[in-house]
Write a protein that holds these residues in place. Structure first.
Motif, PDB file in Angstrom:
ATOM      1  N   TRP A 199       0.876  -1.191   0.000  1.00 13.94           N
ATOM      2  CA  TRP A 199       0.000   0.000   0.000  1.00 13.94           C
ATOM      3  C   TRP A 199       0.897   1.219   0.000  1.00 13.94           C
ATOM      4  CZ3 TRP A 199      -2.225   3.205   4.323  1.00 13.94           C
ATOM      5  CH2 TRP A 199      -3.320   3.965   3.886  1.00 13.94           C
ATOM      6  N   TYR A 200       1.020   1.838  -1.154  1.00 15.73           N
ATOM      7  CA  TYR A 200       2.026   2.888  -1.277  1.00 15.73           C
ATOM      8  C   TYR A 200       1.457   4.134  -1.945  1.00 15.73           C
ATOM      9  CZ  TYR A 200       2.495   0.661  -5.885  1.00 15.73           C
ATOM     10  OH  TYR A 200       2.235   0.112  -7.111  1.00 15.73           O
ATOM     11  N   GLN A 201       2.098   5.241  -1.643  1.00 18.62           N
ATOM     12  CA  GLN A 201       1.640   6.540  -2.125  1.00 18.62           C
ATOM     13  C   GLN A 201       2.149   6.802  -3.539  1.00 18.62           C
ATOM     14  OE1 GLN A 201       2.561   9.808   0.545  1.00 18.62           O
ATOM     15  NE2 GLN A 201       2.671  11.231  -1.179  1.00 18.62           N
ATOM     16  N   LEU A 202       1.273   7.272  -4.406  1.00 20.19           N
ATOM     17  CA  LEU A 202       1.681   7.689  -5.746  1.00 20.19           C
ATOM     18  C   LEU A 202       2.652   8.868  -5.640  1.00 20.19           C
ATOM     19  CD1 LEU A 202       1.416   7.784  -8.885  1.00 20.19           C
ATOM     20  CD2 LEU A 202      -0.551   9.300  -8.535  1.00 20.19           C
ATOM     21  N   THR A 203       3.770   8.756  -6.295  1.00 20.71           N
ATOM     22  CA  THR A 203       4.709   9.876  -6.394  1.00 20.71           C
ATOM     23  C   THR A 203       4.926  10.192  -7.868  1.00 20.71           C
ATOM     24  OG1 THR A 203       6.597   8.344  -6.302  1.00 20.71           O
ATOM     25  CG2 THR A 203       5.909   9.361  -4.238  1.00 20.71           C
ATOM     26  N   ILE A 204       5.135  11.439  -8.164  1.00 17.46           N
ATOM     27  CA  ILE A 204       5.339  11.866  -9.542  1.00 17.46           C
ATOM     28  C   ILE A 204       6.837  11.846  -9.845  1.00 17.46           C
ATOM     29  CG2 ILE A 204       4.939  13.684 -11.245  1.00 17.46           C
ATOM     30  CD1 ILE A 204       2.389  12.392 -10.110  1.00 17.46           C
ATOM     31  N   GLU A 205       7.221  11.022 -10.797  1.00 15.86           N
ATOM     32  CA  GLU A 205       8.633  10.826 -11.119  1.00 15.86           C
ATOM     33  C   GLU A 205       8.975  11.492 -12.450  1.00 15.86           C
ATOM     34  OE1 GLU A 205      10.549   9.553  -8.983  1.00 15.86           O
ATOM     35  OE2 GLU A 205       9.216   8.446  -7.646  1.00 15.86           O
ATOM     36  N   PRO A 206      10.231  11.950 -12.599  1.00 13.67           N
ATOM     37  CA  PRO A 206      10.664  12.500 -13.891  1.00 13.67           C
ATOM     38  C   PRO A 206      10.504  11.472 -15.012  1.00 13.67           C
ATOM     39  CG  PRO A 206      12.263  13.000 -12.171  1.00 13.67           C
ATOM     40  CD  PRO A 206      11.278  12.035 -11.566  1.00 13.67           C
ATOM     41  N   ASN A 207      10.429  11.970 -16.228  1.00  6.84           N
ATOM     42  CA  ASN A 207      10.312  11.114 -17.426  1.00  6.84           C
ATOM     43  C   ASN A 207       9.026  10.298 -17.450  1.00  6.84           C
ATOM     44  OD1 ASN A 207      12.951  11.939 -18.337  1.00  6.84           O
ATOM     45  ND2 ASN A 207      13.808  10.513 -16.824  1.00  6.84           N
ATOM     46  N   THR A 208       7.964  10.858 -16.864  1.00  9.93           N
ATOM     47  CA  THR A 208       6.640  10.243 -16.962  1.00  9.93           C
ATOM     48  C   THR A 208       5.660  11.286 -17.495  1.00  9.93           C
ATOM     49  OG1 THR A 208       5.947  10.869 -14.723  1.00  9.93           O
ATOM     50  CG2 THR A 208       7.120   8.771 -14.958  1.00  9.93           C
ATOM     51  N   LEU A 209       4.514  10.812 -18.001  1.00 12.13           N
ATOM     52  CA  LEU A 209       3.491  11.727 -18.508  1.00 12.13           C
ATOM     53  C   LEU A 209       2.956  12.613 -17.390  1.00 12.13           C
ATOM     54  CD1 LEU A 209       1.771  12.658 -20.892  1.00 12.13           C
ATOM     55  CD2 LEU A 209       0.144  10.829 -20.333  1.00 12.13           C
ATOM     56  N   PHE A 210       2.790  12.047 -16.187  1.00 14.79           N
ATOM     57  CA  PHE A 210       2.306  12.839 -15.060  1.00 14.79           C
ATOM     58  C   PHE A 210       3.301  13.943 -14.682  1.00 14.79           C
ATOM     59  CE2 PHE A 210      -0.915   9.807 -12.776  1.00 14.79           C
ATOM     60  CZ  PHE A 210      -1.846  10.091 -13.775  1.00 14.79           C
ATOM     61  N   TYR A 211       4.577  13.730 -14.947  1.00 18.60           N
ATOM     62  CA  TYR A 211       5.580  14.750 -14.627  1.00 18.60           C
ATOM     63  C   TYR A 211       5.450  15.944 -15.574  1.00 18.60           C
ATOM     64  CZ  TYR A 211      10.135  16.731 -13.358  1.00 18.60           C
ATOM     65  OH  TYR A 211      11.143  17.566 -12.923  1.00 18.60           O
ATOM     66  N   SER A 212       5.196  15.645 -16.843  1.00 21.02           N
ATOM     67  CA  SER A 212       5.070  16.729 -17.819  1.00 21.02           C
ATOM     68  C   SER A 212       3.697  17.404 -17.758  1.00 21.02           C
ATOM     69  CB  SER A 212       5.325  16.206 -19.241  1.00 21.02           C
ATOM     70  OG  SER A 212       4.414  15.182 -19.573  1.00 21.02           O
ATOM     71  N   LYS A 213       2.683  16.656 -17.311  1.00 18.49           N
ATOM     72  CA  LYS A 213       1.334  17.207 -17.149  1.00 18.49           C
ATOM     73  C   LYS A 213       0.806  16.807 -15.769  1.00 18.49           C
ATOM     74  CE  LYS A 213       0.258  16.939 -22.093  1.00 18.49           C
ATOM     75  NZ  LYS A 213      -0.663  16.397 -23.126  1.00 18.49           N
ATOM     76  N   PRO A 214       1.267  17.499 -14.718  1.00 19.92           N
ATOM     77  CA  PRO A 214       0.964  17.053 -13.352  1.00 19.92           C
ATOM     78  C   PRO A 214      -0.523  17.099 -13.023  1.00 19.92           C
ATOM     79  CG  PRO A 214       2.751  18.669 -13.391  1.00 19.92           C
ATOM     80  CD  PRO A 214       2.128  18.677 -14.750  1.00 19.92           C
ATOM     81  N   PRO A 215      -1.044  16.011 -12.475  1.00 21.11           N
ATOM     82  CA  PRO A 215      -2.433  16.023 -11.999  1.00 21.11           C
ATOM     83  C   PRO A 215      -2.505  16.674 -10.617  1.00 21.11           C
ATOM     84  CG  PRO A 215      -1.456  13.887 -11.577  1.00 21.11           C
ATOM     85  CD  PRO A 215      -0.405  14.696 -12.292  1.00 21.11           C
ATOM     86  N   THR A 216      -3.719  16.943 -10.151  1.00 20.98           N
ATOM     87  CA  THR A 216      -3.923  17.487  -8.810  1.00 20.98           C
ATOM     88  C   THR A 216      -3.972  16.333  -7.812  1.00 20.98           C
ATOM     89  OG1 THR A 216      -5.187  19.343  -9.703  1.00 20.98           O
ATOM     90  CG2 THR A 216      -5.428  18.873  -7.347  1.00 20.98           C
ATOM     91  N   LEU A 217      -3.012  16.331  -6.899  1.00 19.70           N
ATOM     92  CA  LEU A 217      -2.927  15.262  -5.905  1.00 19.70           C
ATOM     93  C   LEU A 217      -3.390  15.769  -4.544  1.00 19.70           C
ATOM     94  CD1 LEU A 217       0.569  13.741  -6.810  1.00 19.70           C
ATOM     95  CD2 LEU A 217      -1.686  13.091  -7.682  1.00 19.70           C
ATOM     96  N   PRO A 218      -3.777  14.858  -3.634  1.00 14.79           N
ATOM     97  CA  PRO A 218      -4.162  15.291  -2.280  1.00 14.79           C
ATOM     98  C   PRO A 218      -3.012  16.050  -1.604  1.00 14.79           C
ATOM     99  CG  PRO A 218      -4.748  12.986  -2.663  1.00 14.79           C
ATOM    100  CD  PRO A 218      -3.926  13.403  -3.827  1.00 14.79           C
ATOM    101  N   ASP A 219      -3.369  17.018  -0.754  1.00 17.04           N
ATOM    102  CA  ASP A 219      -2.319  17.776  -0.069  1.00 17.04           C
ATOM    103  C   ASP A 219      -1.740  16.947   1.087  1.00 17.04           C
ATOM    104  OD1 ASP A 219      -4.050  18.017   2.167  1.00 17.04           O
ATOM    105  OD2 ASP A 219      -4.782  19.970   1.480  1.00 17.04           O
ATOM    106  N   ASP A 220      -0.698  17.477   1.714  1.00 19.87           N
ATOM    107  CA  ASP A 220       0.024  16.720   2.738  1.00 19.87           C
ATOM    108  C   ASP A 220      -0.867  16.346   3.915  1.00 19.87           C
ATOM    109  OD1 ASP A 220       2.319  16.800   1.245  1.00 19.87           O
ATOM    110  OD2 ASP A 220       3.263  18.425   2.370  1.00 19.87           O
ATOM    111  N   ASP A 221      -1.762  17.241   4.324  1.00 17.80           N
ATOM    112  CA  ASP A 221      -2.652  16.931   5.449  1.00 17.80           C
ATOM    113  C   ASP A 221      -3.566  15.758   5.118  1.00 17.80           C
ATOM    114  OD1 ASP A 221      -1.572  18.927   7.006  1.00 17.80           O
ATOM    115  OD2 ASP A 221      -3.131  20.410   6.532  1.00 17.80           O
TER     116      ASP A 221
END
Length: 385
Positions: A197-219
């Motif tokens: 059970w792991y948190q999605l992280t946005i990594e370089p060289n991915t589509l999400f990195y070039s077009k970042p989605p809105t992710l839940p905030d830290d809280d």
């Protein structure tokens, strides 16, 4: 004195039906059929080359675990997975209780083959579910739906495996706390022996990195983790590493070997390996990354061989070891790095003073406080002599 630790094998299968927008693994979307016969032949030759070069022939170090990852390994037929495992065992002996894991996509056709994979030697399946909500799966670029995910887990339950894992993400695009906990409860209802059970992280060289989605905030992320951890604990799951939960005694042995600074051969496109030697040397290996190069008979399988220098070993050891929640025996540090305890005396004392670690004389244990400051803790062991 460096004592060579348990030995595992990682096998990389580089193909997927399509590339997911969050994925930074070495995977390639299928444009034609998989050359599975040629690729399995190459994997066997790659292994033979490593065994000869690193003098691992003859059975002095049997395989403790095998992990077939990717990509989507379940695109390879059970017959060819079986041939691979048979050829591996012919070249390096298996321990009597070897764990053999294969990653699988929950697509209907592949899931229906779980029993066939079990019959050729696979005894643990890791199912890449990620979510049980169809709109989230679409957003993540997954090719399966929630019903297929549930069916895959049920088929894994019936396949006479030693264990199976469900991979599940949280912190997804536009995911609420209720959405994340719904996914977790759906996974628990399927009663997998192991949950990643792991948190999605946005990594370089991915589509999400070039077009970042809105992710839940830290809280919100912290609330998801706190509530989810409580739900998992109440359901009988024990957290044994940062993102790994299992029923008692059913941890992933292959991952435990990684985090305990064990050794592993890596074969296949872009596969990484780590080998320790009784003379005190430790090396890391990286194989040729692209399938075209890997399958080219005129090119070597090995792309890089990196010596792990003595001054790098404290950080490398603890970077892996502190992923685990179990106590770390001091003797493991000595045997697996080849360094004396004096080499980290200053860093350990600093961590004890900060209440990041406790020391009972035989073991170090990371504290709850230390988990919150893991980067600071690890920085204490960077190139310390």
């Amino acid at each position: 004195m460096l004592v060579p630790p348990p030995l595992s094998l990682y096998v990389h299968i580089p193909w997927c039906v399509q590339k997911c927008p969050y994925c930074d693994f070495n995977s390639h979307a299928l444009k034609a059929g998989i050359p599975e016969l040629d690729y399995i032949d190459a994997l066997i030759e790659d292994l033979e080359t490593d065994l000869a070069k690193y003098q691992l022939e003859g059975g002095s170090r049997p395989l403790h675990s095998i992990f077939i990852g990717g990509g989507t390994p379940s695109l390879i037929s059970p017959a060819e997975i079986g041939r691979l495992l048979k050829e591996v065992e012919a070249r390096i002996p298996f321990s009597g209780d070897i764990e053999i894991t294969m990653e699988a996509n929950p697509g209907t056709v592949e899931a229906g083959r779980f029993q066939a994979y079990q019959q050729v030697g696979v005894n643990r399946i890791s199912i890449g579910v990620q979510s049980f909500q169809d709109e989230k799966l679409t957003r993540l670029g997954r090719i399966h739906g929630s019903d297929e995910a549930r069916k895959a887990a049920k088929l894994a339950t019936e396949a006479d495996l030693n264990s199976f894992n469900i991979d599940l993400m949280h912190g997804l695009p536009d995911q609420s706390i209720d959405d994340a906990l719904y996914d977790l409860k759906q996974a628990i209802a399927l009663n997998p022996p192991h949950l990643s059970w792991y948190q999605l992280t946005i990594e370089p060289n991915t589509l999400f990195y070039s077009k970042p989605p809105t992710l839940p905030d830290d809280d919100n992320l912290w609330d998801i983790f706190e509530h989810g951890h409580q739900i998992l604990t109440e359901a009988g799951y024990v957290q044994y590493e940062i993102s790994g939960y299992s029923k008692p005694g059913l941890q992933c042995r292959h991952n435990l070997n990684y985090w305990r600074f064990g050794d592993y051969l890596g074969i296949g496109c872009g596969a990484h390996g780590k080998i320790s030697f009784a003379d005190g040397n430790i090396i890391r290996t990286v194989k040729t990354k692209h399938p075209r190069g890997y399958l080219n008979p005129d090119k070597p399988y090995l792309d890089k061989e990196i010596q792990v220098e003595f001054q790098e070993r404290p950080f490398e050891f603890f970077m892996n070891r502190f992923r685990l929640l179990e106590a770390c025996p001091k003797q493991d540090y000595v045997e697996r790095t080849g360094l004396p305890l004096e080499s980290i005396e200053t860093g350990i004392q600093w961590a004890l003073d900060k209440n990041y670690l406790t020391d009972n004389g035989q073991e170090w244990q990371i504290t709850e406080h230390g988990k919150l400051f893991l980067n600071d803790l690890l920085a204490a062991f960077v190139e310390e002599e």
